[in-house]
Design a protein around this motif. Structure first.
Motif, PDB file in Angstrom:
ATOM      1  N   ASP A   1       0.812  -1.216   0.000  1.00 31.40           N
ATOM      2  CA  ASP A   1       0.000   0.000   0.000  1.00 31.40           C
ATOM      3  C   ASP A   1       0.846   1.266   0.000  1.00 31.40           C
ATOM      4  OD1 ASP A   1      -2.337  -1.461   0.051  1.00 31.40           O
ATOM      5  OD2 ASP A   1      -2.493  -1.435   2.237  1.00 31.40           O
ATOM      6  N   ASN A   2       2.020   1.200   0.572  1.00 27.30           N
ATOM      7  CA  ASN A   2       2.804   2.413   0.773  1.00 27.30           C
ATOM      8  C   ASN A   2       3.706   2.769  -0.405  1.00 27.30           C
ATOM      9  OD1 ASN A   2       2.702   4.337   2.836  1.00 27.30           O
ATOM     10  ND2 ASN A   2       4.828   3.926   3.424  1.00 27.30           N
ATOM     11  N   ILE A   3       3.717   1.950  -1.447  1.00 26.36           N
ATOM     12  CA  ILE A   3       4.518   2.298  -2.626  1.00 26.36           C
ATOM     13  C   ILE A   3       3.755   3.293  -3.488  1.00 26.36           C
ATOM     14  CG2 ILE A   3       5.428   1.457  -4.823  1.00 26.36           C
ATOM     15  CD1 ILE A   3       6.447  -0.965  -3.482  1.00 26.36           C
ATOM     16  N   TRP A   4       4.383   4.415  -3.745  1.00 23.55           N
ATOM     17  CA  TRP A   4       3.838   5.446  -4.624  1.00 23.55           C
ATOM     18  C   TRP A   4       4.776   5.635  -5.813  1.00 23.55           C
ATOM     19  CZ3 TRP A   4      -0.397   9.035  -4.174  1.00 23.55           C
ATOM     20  CH2 TRP A   4      -1.289   8.682  -3.156  1.00 23.55           C
ATOM     21  N   VAL A   5       4.201   6.151  -6.888  1.00 24.56           N
ATOM     22  CA  VAL A   5       4.937   6.259  -8.147  1.00 24.56           C
ATOM     23  C   VAL A   5       4.979   7.711  -8.612  1.00 24.56           C
ATOM     24  CG1 VAL A   5       5.165   5.352 -10.482  1.00 24.56           C
ATOM     25  CG2 VAL A   5       3.987   3.983  -8.724  1.00 24.56           C
ATOM     26  N   SER A   6       6.163   8.168  -8.973  1.00 25.84           N
ATOM     27  CA  SER A   6       6.344   9.475  -9.616  1.00 25.84           C
ATOM     28  C   SER A   6       6.680   9.213 -11.083  1.00 25.84           C
ATOM     29  CB  SER A   6       7.487  10.254  -8.963  1.00 25.84           C
ATOM     30  OG  SER A   6       7.248  10.449  -7.589  1.00 25.84           O
ATOM     31  N   ILE A   7       5.987   9.897 -11.968  1.00 23.80           N
ATOM     32  CA  ILE A   7       6.197   9.694 -13.411  1.00 23.80           C
ATOM     33  C   ILE A   7       6.454  11.035 -14.074  1.00 23.80           C
ATOM     34  CG2 ILE A   7       5.208   8.845 -15.578  1.00 23.80           C
ATOM     35  CD1 ILE A   7       3.305   7.125 -13.871  1.00 23.80           C
ATOM     36  N   LEU A   8       7.488  11.094 -14.880  1.00 23.35           N
ATOM     37  CA  LEU A   8       7.755  12.261 -15.710  1.00 23.35           C
ATOM     38  C   LEU A   8       7.726  11.832 -17.163  1.00 23.35           C
ATOM     39  CD1 LEU A   8       9.948  15.262 -15.360  1.00 23.35           C
ATOM     40  CD2 LEU A   8      10.455  13.815 -17.314  1.00 23.35           C
ATOM     41  N   HIS A   9       6.862  12.495 -17.950  1.00 29.23           N
ATOM     42  CA  HIS A   9       6.746  12.190 -19.376  1.00 29.23           C
ATOM     43  C   HIS A   9       7.251  13.370 -20.194  1.00 29.23           C
ATOM     44  CE1 HIS A   9       3.932  12.123 -23.091  1.00 29.23           C
ATOM     45  NE2 HIS A   9       5.109  11.635 -23.399  1.00 29.23           N
ATOM     46  N   PRO A  10       8.501  13.308 -20.663  1.00 31.65           N
ATOM     47  CA  PRO A  10       8.988  14.359 -21.562  1.00 31.65           C
ATOM     48  C   PRO A  10       8.221  14.284 -22.879  1.00 31.65           C
ATOM     49  CG  PRO A  10      10.759  12.863 -20.861  1.00 31.65           C
ATOM     50  CD  PRO A  10       9.471  12.237 -20.494  1.00 31.65           C
TER      51      PRO A  10
ATOM     52  N   ASN B   1       9.100  20.467 -22.817  1.00 29.95           N
ATOM     53  CA  ASN B   1       7.803  20.327 -22.164  1.00 29.95           C
ATOM     54  C   ASN B   1       7.664  18.921 -21.599  1.00 29.95           C
ATOM     55  OD1 ASN B   1       6.996  22.935 -22.845  1.00 29.95           O
ATOM     56  ND2 ASN B   1       6.164  22.273 -24.822  1.00 29.95           N
ATOM     57  N   SER B   2       6.996  18.812 -20.479  1.00 32.91           N
ATOM     58  CA  SER B   2       6.814  17.494 -19.870  1.00 32.91           C
ATOM     59  C   SER B   2       5.533  17.485 -19.054  1.00 32.91           C
ATOM     60  CB  SER B   2       8.010  17.130 -18.987  1.00 32.91           C
ATOM     61  OG  SER B   2       8.152  18.070 -17.935  1.00 32.91           O
ATOM     62  N   LYS B   3       5.020  16.278 -18.859  1.00 29.37           N
ATOM     63  CA  LYS B   3       3.883  16.070 -17.968  1.00 29.37           C
ATOM     64  C   LYS B   3       4.386  15.295 -16.764  1.00 29.37           C
ATOM     65  CE  LYS B   3       0.050  16.110 -21.300  1.00 29.37           C
ATOM     66  NZ  LYS B   3       0.787  16.500 -22.498  1.00 29.37           N
ATOM     67  N   ILE B   4       3.776  15.545 -15.616  1.00 27.83           N
ATOM     68  CA  ILE B   4       4.249  14.949 -14.383  1.00 27.83           C
ATOM     69  C   ILE B   4       3.062  14.398 -13.598  1.00 27.83           C
ATOM     70  CG2 ILE B   4       4.138  17.057 -13.003  1.00 27.83           C
ATOM     71  CD1 ILE B   4       7.248  14.951 -12.960  1.00 27.83           C
ATOM     72  N   TYR B   5       3.255  13.218 -12.996  1.00 30.50           N
ATOM     73  CA  TYR B   5       2.171  12.577 -12.255  1.00 30.50           C
ATOM     74  C   TYR B   5       2.727  11.969 -10.962  1.00 30.50           C
ATOM     75  CZ  TYR B   5       0.367  12.509 -17.070  1.00 30.50           C
ATOM     76  OH  TYR B   5      -0.010  12.843 -18.342  1.00 30.50           O
ATOM     77  N   THR B   6       1.898  12.001  -9.923  1.00 36.69           N
ATOM     78  CA  THR B   6       2.179  11.275  -8.691  1.00 36.69           C
ATOM     79  C   THR B   6       0.971  10.389  -8.408  1.00 36.69           C
ATOM     80  OG1 THR B   6       3.409  13.186  -7.840  1.00 36.69           O
ATOM     81  CG2 THR B   6       2.842  11.452  -6.269  1.00 36.69           C
ATOM     82  N   SER B   7       1.209   9.099  -8.230  1.00 39.03           N
ATOM     83  CA  SER B   7       0.069   8.184  -8.124  1.00 39.03           C
ATOM     84  C   SER B   7       0.371   7.010  -7.204  1.00 39.03           C
ATOM     85  CB  SER B   7      -0.300   7.647  -9.512  1.00 39.03           C
ATOM     86  OG  SER B   7      -1.359   6.706  -9.436  1.00 39.03           O
TER      87      SER B   7
ATOM     88  N   PHE C   1      10.128   6.807 -14.387  1.00 41.35           N
ATOM     89  CA  PHE C   1       9.363   6.655 -13.157  1.00 41.35           C
ATOM     90  C   PHE C   1      10.297   6.389 -11.984  1.00 41.35           C
ATOM     91  CE2 PHE C   1      10.242   2.296 -13.993  1.00 41.35           C
ATOM     92  CZ  PHE C   1      10.172   1.636 -12.763  1.00 41.35           C
ATOM     93  N   MET C   2       9.842   6.762 -10.808  1.00 45.80           N
ATOM     94  CA  MET C   2      10.553   6.466  -9.573  1.00 45.80           C
ATOM     95  C   MET C   2       9.545   5.958  -8.549  1.00 45.80           C
ATOM     96  SD  MET C   2      13.677   7.261 -10.401  1.00 45.80           S
ATOM     97  CE  MET C   2      14.510   7.140  -8.811  1.00 45.80           C
ATOM     98  N   LEU C   3       9.950   4.977  -7.769  1.00 46.18           N
ATOM     99  CA  LEU C   3       9.122   4.452  -6.690  1.00 46.18           C
ATOM    100  C   LEU C   3       9.575   5.062  -5.370  1.00 46.18           C
ATOM    101  CD1 LEU C   3       8.938   0.641  -7.572  1.00 46.18           C
ATOM    102  CD2 LEU C   3       7.455   2.495  -8.350  1.00 46.18           C
ATOM    103  N   SER C   4       8.614   5.316  -4.496  1.00 48.69           N
ATOM    104  CA  SER C   4       8.921   5.885  -3.180  1.00 48.69           C
ATOM    105  C   SER C   4       8.103   5.191  -2.109  1.00 48.69           C
ATOM    106  CB  SER C   4       8.620   7.388  -3.154  1.00 48.69           C
ATOM    107  OG  SER C   4       9.445   8.103  -4.048  1.00 48.69           O
ATOM    108  N   ASN C   5       8.624   5.261  -0.890  1.00 52.77           N
ATOM    109  CA  ASN C   5       7.914   4.741   0.275  1.00 52.77           C
ATOM    110  C   ASN C   5       7.079   5.870   0.875  1.00 52.77           C
ATOM    111  OD1 ASN C   5       7.047   3.586   2.623  1.00 52.77           O
ATOM    112  ND2 ASN C   5       9.055   3.080   3.433  1.00 52.77           N
ATOM    113  N   GLY C   6       5.828   5.942   0.455  1.00 49.83           N
ATOM    114  CA  GLY C   6       4.925   6.951   0.981  1.00 49.83           C
ATOM    115  C   GLY C   6       4.627   8.081   0.015  1.00 49.83           C
ATOM    116  N   LYS C   7       3.451   8.688   0.200  1.00 42.77           N
ATOM    117  CA  LYS C   7       2.985   9.745  -0.690  1.00 42.77           C
ATOM    118  C   LYS C   7       3.844  11.001  -0.596  1.00 42.77           C
ATOM    119  CE  LYS C   7      -1.132  12.491  -1.771  1.00 42.77           C
ATOM    120  NZ  LYS C   7      -2.565  12.763  -1.413  1.00 42.77           N
ATOM    121  N   LYS C   8       4.214  11.412   0.625  1.00 42.44           N
ATOM    122  CA  LYS C   8       4.978  12.642   0.787  1.00 42.44           C
ATOM    123  C   LYS C   8       6.327  12.555   0.093  1.00 42.44           C
ATOM    124  CE  LYS C   8       2.885  14.358   5.071  1.00 42.44           C
ATOM    125  NZ  LYS C   8       3.124  14.757   6.483  1.00 42.44           N
TER     126      LYS C   8
END
Length: 314
Positions: free
Chosen positions: A167-176, A291-297, A265-272
């Motif tokens: 549950d605690n794995i969150w994903v940061s995505i950058l789409h150039p 230009n890029s799009k960015i997502y946290t999910s 993409f990068m994986l992190s432990n927790g949303k913050k």
């Protein structure tokens, strides 16, 4: 009910060390597909929003995947009218074609009485992936349909395993906003690898799966290392290595190229922590004049969902 809206998630294939066998689904971004079943035979893509894609049934993954399903059912006397809203950009490396192919077969299957199981739907969606990338791979369509993190143990026969998704794995995505076609990204890969590289990759893959089940974030972090694919594909993505180093220095577990790229993409432990990593990724790319799009999910554990609609013209 003869009309539904389908929500199909973006996906990350490979997850660094699992080339063509690992994938995960995320909650943001996602595509929306409105599907109406009709008495007029044929597949008709009526509208496409958000991307310049062909409506020709021989050139769109939606038509190809849906036709594979209909061929299996031996149905020729029914039709479908389809609208697509592409929030996952084609060529982004986060499963744009997979969302379309998977979304249409899940939605059509529901409208036709849920005839097929998820494994069958994955096979149909893989035919759409064949059109998009030249190879009928399942590392995007499987997590899109099943949800969570999936492992493809075998393609012949197709054997897909759902893995634990902490549950605690969150994903940061950058789409150039550059395009890397999957077929072209595959062409630059080596056809032979050293046994020492293979052994290290197998070790990382096994350890990553162990880390997921143990919820051991140190093991997960140590395992996110690709010695075979990433060193070659990294040259296609601006500032990839510096971005990865910086994100890990502020606490990201690790990450890499999403699918064939260009998204990272990068994986992190927790949303913050994930939000902090996302901000760093965005800051690095702001200096590149790209230009890029960015997502946290968070990880999408349900896969594709659908809603019954009424009073909507398609």
């Amino acid at each position: 009910m003869n009309i539904i809206k389908v929500i199909a998630p973006a996906t990350i294939a490979n997850i660094v060390c699992g080339f063509d066998v690992l994938g995960l689904a995320v909650n943001i971004p996602n595509d929306e597909i409105i599907i109406k079943i009709t008495d007029i035979p044929g597949i008709r893509i009526k509208k496409i929003f958000g991307a310049n894609l062909s409506k020709n049934r021989k050139k769109n993954v939606i038509s190809i995947a849906l036709q594979a399903l209909l061929n299996k059912m031996k149905k020729s006397n029914i039709g479908f009218d389809i609208e697509i809203s592409k929030n996952i950009q084609p060529g982004s490396g986060i499963g744009s074609s997979a969302a379309s192919a998977a979304g249409i077969v899940v939605g059509a299957n529901y409208l036709l009485g849920n005839t097929f199981k998820k494994k069958d739907l994955i096979k149909f969606a893989m035919e759409g992936e064949r059109l998009a990338g030249g190879v009928p791979h399942a590392d995007n369509v499987a997590p899109a349909i099943i949800g969570g993190i999936t492992l493809i143990r075998s393609y012949k026969p197709l054997d897909i395993i759902s893995l634990r998704s902490p549950d605690n794995i969150w994903v940061s995505i950058l789409h150039p906003e550059i395009e890397i076609k999957t077929s072209e990204a595959r062409e630059i890969l080596k056809h032979k690898i050293l046994i020492t590289e293979a052994i290290k990759q197998w070790g990382n893959l096994g350890a990553l799966i162990a880390g997921l089940y143990k919820e051991d974030y140190d093991i997960i972090s140590r395992s996110l290392d690709d010695v075979i694919i990433e060193p070659i594909r990294a040259i296609l993505i601006p500032a990839f290595n510096s971005l990865k180093i910086k994100c890990k220095s502020i606490g990201a577990l690790g990450g890499g190229i999403s699918g064939s790229g260009p998204s990272v993409f990068m994986l992190s432990n927790g949303k913050k922590k994930a939000e902090l990593v996302t901000n760093v990724m965005e800051h690095i790319y702001s200096k590149l004049e790209l230009n890029s799009k960015i997502y946290t999910s968070s990880i999408n554990k349900t896969g594709i969902v659908y809603y019954e609609l009424c009073c909507i013209k398609v």
